[in-house]
Design an enzyme around this catalytic site. Structure first.
Site, PDB file in Angstrom:
ATOM      1  N   ASP A 104       0.563  -1.334  -0.132  1.00  0.00           N
ATOM      2  CA  ASP A 104       0.080   0.606   0.215  1.00  0.00           C
ATOM      3  C   ASP A 104       0.997   1.077  -0.055  1.00  0.00           C
ATOM      4  O   ASP A 104       2.541   1.413   0.103  1.00  0.00           O
ATOM      5  CB  ASP A 104      -0.369   0.167   1.259  1.00  0.00           C
ATOM      6  CG  ASP A 104      -0.190  -0.435   2.386  1.00  0.00           C
ATOM      7  OD1 ASP A 104       0.649  -0.542   2.372  1.00  0.00           O
ATOM      8  OD2 ASP A 104      -1.257  -1.335   3.349  1.00  0.00           O
TER       9      ASP A 104
ATOM     10  N   ASN B 197      -8.021  -2.454  13.882  1.00  0.00           N
ATOM     11  CA  ASN B 197      -9.083  -3.173  14.079  1.00  0.00           C
ATOM     12  C   ASN B 197      -9.684  -4.499  12.534  1.00  0.00           C
ATOM     13  O   ASN B 197     -10.512  -4.366  12.224  1.00  0.00           O
ATOM     14  CB  ASN B 197     -10.167  -1.600  12.878  1.00  0.00           C
ATOM     15  CG  ASN B 197      -9.377  -1.396  11.613  1.00  0.00           C
ATOM     16  OD1 ASN B 197      -8.427  -2.052  11.041  1.00  0.00           O
ATOM     17  ND2 ASN B 197      -9.514  -0.559  10.839  1.00  0.00           N
TER      18      ASN B 197
ATOM     19  N   HIS C 279      -7.019  -4.625  10.186  1.00  0.00           N
ATOM     20  CA  HIS C 279      -7.268  -4.582   8.467  1.00  0.00           C
ATOM     21  C   HIS C 279      -5.850  -5.329   8.139  1.00  0.00           C
ATOM     22  O   HIS C 279      -4.870  -5.872   8.902  1.00  0.00           O
ATOM     23  CB  HIS C 279      -7.228  -3.310   8.237  1.00  0.00           C
ATOM     24  CG  HIS C 279      -5.651  -2.633   9.015  1.00  0.00           C
ATOM     25  ND1 HIS C 279      -6.048  -1.120   8.921  1.00  0.00           N
ATOM     26  CD2 HIS C 279      -4.383  -2.478   8.808  1.00  0.00           C
ATOM     27  CE1 HIS C 279      -4.819  -0.512   8.420  1.00  0.00           C
ATOM     28  NE2 HIS C 279      -3.962  -1.387   8.719  1.00  0.00           N
TER      29      HIS C 279
ATOM     30  N   GLU D 239      -9.687  -1.723   5.282  1.00  0.00           N
ATOM     31  CA  GLU D 239     -10.547  -1.760   6.181  1.00  0.00           C
ATOM     32  C   GLU D 239     -12.119  -2.277   6.702  1.00  0.00           C
ATOM     33  O   GLU D 239     -13.026  -2.849   5.723  1.00  0.00           O
ATOM     34  CB  GLU D 239     -10.562  -0.173   6.198  1.00  0.00           C
ATOM     35  CG  GLU D 239      -9.329   1.071   6.715  1.00  0.00           C
ATOM     36  CD  GLU D 239      -8.273   1.019   7.419  1.00  0.00           C
ATOM     37  OE1 GLU D 239      -8.555   0.567   7.885  1.00  0.00           O
ATOM     38  OE2 GLU D 239      -8.810   2.467   7.610  1.00  0.00           O
TER      39      GLU D 239
HETATM   40  C1  F6R Z   1       1.331  -1.198   6.216  1.00  0.00           C
HETATM   41  C2  F6R Z   1       0.003  -2.101   6.392  1.00  0.00           C
HETATM   42  C3  F6R Z   1      -0.826  -2.361   7.407  1.00  0.00           C
HETATM   43  C4  F6R Z   1       0.511  -2.237   8.373  1.00  0.00           C
HETATM   44  C5  F6R Z   1      -0.742  -2.365  10.072  1.00  0.00           C
HETATM   45  C6  F6R Z   1      -0.195  -2.616  11.180  1.00  0.00           C
HETATM   46  O1  F6R Z   1       2.016  -1.781   5.124  1.00  0.00           O
HETATM   47  O2  F6R Z   1      -0.254  -3.324   5.293  1.00  0.00           O
HETATM   48  O3  F6R Z   1      -1.700  -3.050   7.592  1.00  0.00           O
HETATM   49  O4  F6R Z   1       0.874  -3.786   8.175  1.00  0.00           O
HETATM   50  O5  F6R Z   1      -1.885  -1.296  10.207  1.00  0.00           O
HETATM   51  O6  F6R Z   1       0.817  -1.470  11.436  1.00  0.00           O
HETATM   52  P1  F6R Z   1       1.761  -1.212  12.271  1.00  0.00           P
HETATM   53  O7  F6R Z   1       3.145  -2.602  12.256  1.00  0.00           O
HETATM   54  O8  F6R Z   1       2.620   0.178  12.567  1.00  0.00           O
HETATM   55  O9  F6R Z   1       0.904  -1.230  14.178  1.00  0.00           O
END
Ligand code: F6R
Length: 241
Positions: free
Chosen positions: A67, A136, A138, A143
């Site tokens: 992403d 959440n 994801h 989302e």
């Molecule tokens: C990032 C991504 C997100 C993160 C998730 C957890 O490329 O795809 O799904 O893996 O938001 O983020 P952290 O590791 O910062 O808690």
């Protein structure tokens, strides 16, 4: 689903790095799906150490990131393009032309999603997809939704995600409100999926995703159906299961 219980963040990172390292050794021209955020930083650090020792060669590896924030240029310090260079790519012998990340500043969002889908198709199967999990539930920026989204799409970030990512920006209003993300089906098409989760603030998400019903309201829950899915989580992240 296989669960690897790690003692803490460092242990989790080494365990995940071991799996990725084996993938790169077994198939030097593999396609790695990569994630950003706090969770995989330790994994990248460990892979860099093994590269520096001469144990890993990334010269033929191709990568595709999950992403990117809409509106952030690749030179913006909070862009995921910048993150990948500073935490991983600049420290290993990967060919930058073999790395792929959605372009946050593309003028035509639909065209950018199509371009990224075409890139994914041209790379063939992702051999190993590394993931983190949002509070959440994801994966990527898929989302909570009423259905699982197939391919790359533009998504409005939820308040939970904006708040969780606030720590990387000076002010809450600086956090981008939209992102491009690979779809859940793209992730499910990977041959192997490894998700790293660390800390008590991930415990609810881990419980809901892997010990609850499969639902697009918790996009990681679909990984319960993946034939080769490994959860590498530390004790705090597993504390509610
Ligand atoms: C990032 C991504 C997100 C993160 C998730 C957890 O490329 O795809 O799904 O893996 O938001 O983020 P952290 O590791 O910062 O808690």
């Amino acid at each position: 689903m296989k669960i690897i219980r790690a003692k803490n963040y460092d242990h989790m990172s080494r365990q995940a790095a071991n799996i990725i390292s084996a993938q790169v050794i077994l198939k030097p021209d593999c396609v790695l799906g990569l994630a950003t955020g706090s969770s995989p930083i330790g994994t990248y650090e460990q892979l860099i150490k093994w590269y520096e020792k001469g144990d890993l060669d990334f010269s033929q590896v191709r990568t595709v990131n999950l992403d990117e924030y809409v509106g952030l240029d690749r030179e913006h310090e909070q862009s995921y393009a910048w993150f990948m260079r500073s935490h991983f790519f600049d420290h290993i012998n990967i060919d930058p032309s073999n790395t792929n990340i959605p372009c946050g500043t593309a003028l035509d969002g639909n065209a950018e999603c199509k371009r990224y889908d075409d890139t994914l198709r041209s790379l063939g199967e992702i051999d190993l997809q590394l993931l983190g999990i949002g509070p959440n539930g994801h994966i990527g920026f898929n989302e909570p939704d009423s259905c699982f989204t197939k391919g790359t799409h533009k998504v409005a970030l939820t308040e939970t995600t904006i708040r969780a990512n606030r720590r990387f920006f000076q002010r809450e209003e600086d956090v981008p409100r939209f992102a491009y993300t690979m779809g859940v089906c793209d992730i499910m098409n990977a041959s192997r999926v490894v998700l790293v989760a660390s800390g008590a603030d991930k415990a609810d998400a881990v419980k809901a995703a892997f010990f609850g019903p499969i639902t697009p309201l918790v996009s990681a829950s679909i990984l319960q159906l993946h034939p080769n899915f490994t959860l590498v989580a530390d004790e705090a992240a597993l504390s509610k299961v």
